[in-house]
Each structure stands twice: as structure tokens, then as C-alpha cells.
Design a protein around this motif. Structure first.
Motif, short mmCIF file in Angstrom:
data_model
loop_
_atom_site.label_atom_id
_atom_site.label_comp_id
_atom_site.label_asym_id
_atom_site.label_seq_id
_atom_site.Cartn_x
_atom_site.Cartn_y
_atom_site.Cartn_z
N LYS A 112 -10.54 -3.09 1.61
CA LYS A 112 -11.08 -2.46 0.41
C LYS A 112 -12.58 -2.67 0.26
N GLU A 216 -8.70 1.31 0.11
CA GLU A 216 -7.74 0.43 -0.56
C GLU A 216 -6.33 0.99 -0.48
N SER A 253 -6.16 -10.59 -4.53
CA SER A 253 -5.79 -9.17 -4.64
C SER A 253 -4.59 -8.98 -5.57
#
Length: 512
Positions: A112, A216, A253
Motif C-alpha cells: 500500500k 492496497e 494494518s
């Protein structure tokens, strides 16, 4: 040629000439080859601080046999057409990808954040403007959070010798200083990591691997007990199919954690440690530990402290000599501090986390789900941001914490954002704060400069707050082709153990 090992006591500023002279005297010969096996600083006697150095020597007049070194054997699976999708480009993701690509798989890394050069520029802009950047923070991007850290390569895990040797060899090939192979507390520094990580990714690409930065994972598709594809958005968009899926998403995350949970991946809350960062003047720390402000041949003094707080304990974590404290926020409304330093460790300040083990169920007062644990930790990280509605962090002098006083003014620090006087007890459960305060009190007795330091911000990333449930073959329950590795799995912490976890999973996939 024969072989022998010996331990030599060396001055901290020893030269190679002196080392050779001592070896020659020890083996009664001037014809030999040698290598350093292990080196540690012995500072117990302040009048005689020295290196204890274990040396391996080969020479004609020696009779011993050099121990054989076992290397990691990567299987050859080039005849099998299988695709592996790896989410996350930290140590676990990189080393899993290197192993599998070399074994003959087709591997794609999805990350990401952005690559190191762009990430460096974006971090500088973040610190200048205070505007959060999803592509270029300290938390995500090429190399993971570890790229902008001290780069400590210590690990307490005893069962990863083969993996550890492979990691160190690859790091040295990629430009790491050779001393990491023998220092008791090896580190590479963020300045070196910013060169090493791109070199590892370059090797991965040269082997045929593909990288998708600034992208992502936002969708996970499944059929029965298998993941079939992932959907990505960002600089690259679309659906990517694969045979095996590895999530090396790190401990921060939360959005991806929640996506995995929504798809039925089994997680459970786990204890971890929280606290704050403390910072001291490095020269004062040097004097406290060495009784001198500098020591020739040694970069900077470092400490590792523990305290029995009855009940529980507190300890220092991720100590960064000659480094600085950074804002490692995972998003625009959270505040999390971390430490970093360069290889020379020559900055004016030293910092370390002071933390205590903690269960989010202690905060909730009941058993909770993994998703609820993430929500509670996010709320704590938001509270630190909300103190100033910015990335400035609350802070207090250690001496004021110990005497229950409010800090009136704060000294200069290394932190790139602002610090504001605060009652640090307001941010932690009482039991946690009591342990942290007791720990500080004990540390002040162990190091006479400790009370002069400053405590600031929220240290919440010592390890993941949840752990995935693994099947016997290391797949993530209940799926048969999904693997979660590294710090995000809850089974590792730090660069080496995370990279080793990635290697173990890659070798498991390659063996099938």
C-alpha cells in the motif's frame, strides 16, 4: 589446515594489527587466517571496558576441525506453474517472496505504501506540514516500518538458525556492514536499510518477481476453503488471481485485519506491551554507563532494563542510541511514536520505549473478540492524537511523573513534531500506568541519569494485538492456501523473526 577458536580481551579501539599480534601469540605462528565469530562489549568494570571477542583461526599448526555450516536449501520447483500473491513488503513479505521466486514460483508483491526514495521525500513533507500521507509514512511502504528504524537484528527465537543465517547473508550481499554477522547486538541503521531494502527488491525483480506499490488490497474472494483472488485499488486496480496468498501485513494494518476477519479468517486477542518513549541526552547516558562521555571504538551506550513491579513488570524495548523519536501514525487520526537511528548512532539523543505487558481484555473488563481488540487499541491511539488534534504528542519529565507533578516546561527533544505538557496517567488504564511509573522508579536506581529524561507519546507497536490461528501446515484457519506471516500474524516481532517467519512459510509452500 587445522582450526581453533579462542576468546580475546581487546581494547575498544583495537586495530587489526593488534588483533593479528594477539592471535599469533596465542597459536605460536604468524601464518594464519581468521574471522570474528562473536563480539560483545564488557562494561562491568568502568576502569576496564573492553571487547570480548571470539575468533575462529585456521593455520597449518592447528589440529582442530572447523565446524560445518548448514545452509538453507531452497527447493527447485521451476517445473510447477504456480502463482503466489504476497501482501506487504516488510521483512516477512520480502524474504517469503525472494525464497519463492528463487524456487520457481511466480510472485507478485502488493504494497500500500511507496518505494523508499519516494517514501523518504513524503516523510520529510509530512514532518514539515503535519499533513498525513497514506503513501509515505513511517508505518507503511517498501521495507515496512523497519526501514525507518534502528535496524536491530537481535532475536530471542532459538529455532531459526538456518533462516537467520540466510537473512544475514542476504543483508550483507545487499550492502549491510559485515559486523552484523558477529556483533552480539547487531544493527544496520536506517541509513543503510534505505539502501539494503531496494537492493533486495531489485534482486527479487531480477529473478522475475513483480511489485505493485501504492496499491492496497480492498477485496478478498474465496471459494470453499480457498482464497481465489484479491481486489486492489490505488495506483494499480483490478482483480489478481493466485494459487497461494501470503499476507505479511504488519502489526498496524487494522483495515486489512478487519477485512480478513470479515472473510472468516480466525484471529484471537493476545497480550502485548504498551507504554511511552523516553528520551535522554546521549552523552549523559554514556557517562552514566561508562563514566566517560565517549568511548573510542564504540558508537554510543545502550541499555536493556527490566523491573519487577509486583504485580507484573516493565521493561525497555527497541532502544535507539544516538537516534530520534518519530511519529509512526498508521492513519490521519492516530498518534503512535517509534524510535530510529542511523548506523553511526551519532545523534545527540538516545530513546527507548518503556512498556509493560497488557491485555486489551484488561481494558474492556471482559473477554473480547479480535475485532473488538482492534477497536479498543485504535481508540487509545486516537486519544493521543486528540490531545492536541494533531501529531504533536503529550509529554512529561520523568522526575515529574515520579513525584506526581505537572511538567511546567519541556526541554528540546529529537521529535520532529511538537510536544505538550500532559498528565500521562490520563491516557492509560490505572494498572498499566502504575506499572510504568514503578518501572521508571526502578530504572532511575539502575541508571543515575534516567530521571533527567522525558516521557512522550504512545508506544503501542511492540507486537500485534491479535494472533491468527494457524493450521498445522501454517495456513491460516480455516483456509488451505492462505498464510499470514510476520508481525501481523502475532507469531513474530522485529526484523529477523519476521523475516524468518516469512521464510518458514515460503519453504512450506515450496515443499508441497
Amino acid at each position: 589446515m587445522g582450526y581453533a577458536e579462542m576468546t580475546l580481551k581487546l581494547p575498544t579501539d583495537y586495530s587489526e594489527k593488534l588483533l593479528k599480534k594477539l592471535i599469533s601469540k596465542e597459536i605460536c605462528s604468524e601464518n594464519f587466517n581468521f574471522h570474528i565469530i562473536r563480539r560483545s562489549l564488557d562494561a562491568r568494570n568502568k576502569r576496564d571496558i573492553h571487547f570480548l571477542t571470539k575468533i575462529g583461526v585456521t593455520a597449518d599448526n592447528l589440529s582442530g576441525k572447523e565446524p560445518a555450516i548448514e545452509n538453507l536449501q531452497i527447493p527447485n520447483r521451476r517445473g510447477i506453474k504456480r502463482k503466489v500473491i504476497v501482501t506487504g513488503c516488510g521483512p516477512a513479505g520480502i524474504f517469503a517472496s525472494l525464497i519463492l521466486q528463487e524456487a520457481g514460483f511466480s510472485v507478485t508483491i502488493i504494497e500500500k505504501g511507496c518505494e523508499v526514495p519516494e517514501r523518504t521525500e513524503r516523510i520529510a513533507q509530512f514532518e514539515k506540514t503535519g499533513v498525513f500521507d497514506h503513501l509515505g509514512g513511517y508505518c507503511f511502504g517498501e521495507g515496512g516500518a523497519g526501514t525507518f528504524s534502528d535496524g536491530k537484528l537481535t532475536s530471542r527465537t532459538k529455532s531459526i538458525t538456518l533462516e537467520k543465517n540466510f537473512i544475514f547473508e542476504e543483508f550483507i550481499k545487499a550492502g549491510a556492514p559485515e559486523e552484523i554477522a558477529y556483533e552480539t547486538y547487531p544493527h544496520v541503521g536506517s541509513d543503510n536499510l534505505k539502501k539494503i531494502i531496494p537492493a533486495l527488491i531489485k534482486k527479487f525483480r531480477e529473478l522475475g518477481g513483480e511489485t505493485l506499490f501504492g496499491s492496497e488490497v480492498t477485496e478478498i474472494n474465496k471459494s470453499g476453503d480457498k482464497i481465489t483472488s484479491v481486489g486492489i485499488s490505488g495506483r494499480e486496480t483490478g482483480i489478481i488471481e493466485g494459487d497461494h496468498f501470503i499476507f505479511a501485513n504488519g502489526h498496524s494494518s487494522f483495515k486489512l485485519y478487519k477485512l480478513l476477519i470479515s472473510q472468516g479468517v480466525l484471529f484471537t486477542p493476545k497480550p502485548f506491551a504498551i507504554g511511552f518513549r523516553v528520551e535522554h541526552i546521549q552523552e549523559e547516558l554514556n557517562f552514566s554507563m561508562w563514566r566517560r562521555r565517549s568511548l573510542p571504538g564504540v558508537k554510543a551506550a545502550e541499555y536493556h532494563l527490566t523491573a519487577d513491579c509486583d504485580p507484573g513488570h516493565a521493561f525497555t524495548f527497541c532502544m535507539c542510541p544516538g537516534g530520534k523519536i518519530v511519529q509512526s501514525a498508521p492513519d490521519e487520526i492516530s498518534s503512535v511514536v517509534n524510535g530510529m537511528s542511523n548506523f553511526a548512532r551519532n545523534g545527540a539523543f538516545a530513546n527507548s520505549a518503556v512498556v509493560t505487558p497488557f491485555s486489551l481484555e484488561e481494558l474492556a473488563g471482559k473477554e473480547i473478540t479480535a475485532g473488538a481488540a482492534l477497536d479498543l487499541l485504535e481508540e487509545m491511539e486516537h486519544n493521543f492524537f486528540n490531545y492536541r488534534k494533531s501529531f504533536d504528542v503529550p509529554a512529561a519529565r520523568i522526575t515529574d511523573i515520579l513525584h506526581d507533578k505537572k511538567t511546567a516546561n519541556l526541554p528540546e527533544t529529537s521529535f520532529s513534531f511538537g510536544i505538550a505538557p500532559a498528565d500521562m496517567s490520563r491516557f492509560f488504564p490505572k494498572s498499566v500506568y502504575d506499572r510504568l511509573k514503578k518501572g521508571l522508579s526502578i530504572f532511575c536506581k539502575k541508571l543515575d541519569c534516567f530521571e533527567s529524561g522525558v516521557a512522550m507519546g504512545f508506544e503501542s507497536k511492540t507486537s500485534a494485538p491479535i494472533k491468527c490461528l494457524r493450521n498445522q501446515d501454517l495456513t491460516a484457519a480455516p483456509f488451505t492456501n492462505l498464510y499470514i506471516c510476520g508481525e501481523g500474524s502475532g507469531y513474530s516481532g522485529g526484523i529477523v523473526s519476521s523475516a524468518a517467519d516469512g521464510i518458514k512459510i515460503a519453504m512450506k509452500i515450496a515443499a508441497v
